[in-house]
Write an enzyme that holds these catalytic residues in place. Structure first.
Site: not given
Length: 253
Positions: A153, A184
């Site tokens: 990822y 985030g």
């Protein structure tokens, strides 16, 4: 004449939030995603609430032929796209590299990298012909660092950052802006998808602190797009106050 934004992955989360915000700013919209029923329902809500035109195209960005056939079938007037938001993306699994599932790897690579490329290839050519445009690529804090068990990822989101930099260089002479947005922790369907429907495990990701929500990132994207014509935000990282790095989060007991 109303401006046009194309948003991939518009059926939930950041993509859906962007659809609402851009509709509120009087943009006509092209919304794409895998779930046709959600796309149609969203299009109806946006049309009723904001009185904007909305075109929908249900396809999986991993399927190059489907991307091409759906986008190329749009009427000519829908090709005057001002903003492309490459939002479609996902994470699958959270295991060390030696225990990872190659099917998970393929899904992340095919969605986060190849899907972004398939859509951008078509839309960027329209923008070149039009002589204007702004491409927003959704990256991640995972594209700025690497954390345990995030291997593939993180690699795909690093690729989004590199592709954004490359696009910016290649499209510079055509007056097309390119921005990478790196969020985030955002509480959306992200963790539930990562953990393949395990909602209890997904909820624990956001326990003990206040994460970002989809509208925070949509607001950021609108701010980027609404800068003056001579200003481009090359990239931006947006974090919850409680988060310093991908894994360093202050959680209240």
């Amino acid at each position: 004449m109303a401006k046009i934004a194309l948003i991939t992955g518009a059926t939930a989360g950041i993509g859906e939030a962007c659809a609402h915000l851009f509709a509120a700013q009087r943009y006509n919209l092209i919304l794409t995603g895998r779930r046709a029923d959600r796309l149609e329902a969203l299009a109806n809500r946006l049309n009723d609430k904001y009185n904007v035109e909305v075109a929908v195209a249900a396809f999986d960005v991993r399927n190059r032929d489907s991307v091409a056939s759906n986008l190329e079938s749009l009427p000519a007037e829908w090709r005057n796209i001002d903003v492309l938001i490459n939002n479609a993306g996902l994470s699958q699994g959270l295991e060390p590299i030696n225990e990872g599932d190659p099917d998970d790897w393929d899904r992340m690579i095919d969605t986060n990298i190849k899907g972004l490329l398939y859509v951008t290839k078509i839309v960027s050519n329209w923008m070149v012909n039009n002589g204007y445009g702004h491409i927003i690529n959704l990256g991640s804090i995972a594209g700025k660092e690497v954390y345990p068990n995030g291997n593939v990822y993180c690699a795909t989101k690093h690729a989004v950052g590199a592709l954004s930099d490359g696009m910016r260089i290649d499209l510079l002479k055509h007056g097309i802006k390119v921005t990478a947005v790196h969020p985030g922790a955002v509480e959306t369907e992200f963790s539930e998808v990562r953990f393949k429907g395990d909602s209890d495990r997904a909820k624990k990701v956001y326990e003990g602190f206040t994460p970002l929500v989809a509208t925070d990132i949509a607001d950021t994207i609108w701010w980027i797009v609404s800068r003056p014509a001579h200003v481009n935000i090359n990239e931006i990282t947006v974090m919850p106050t409680a988060q310093a790095t991908g894994t360093n989060i202050f959680r209240k007991s």
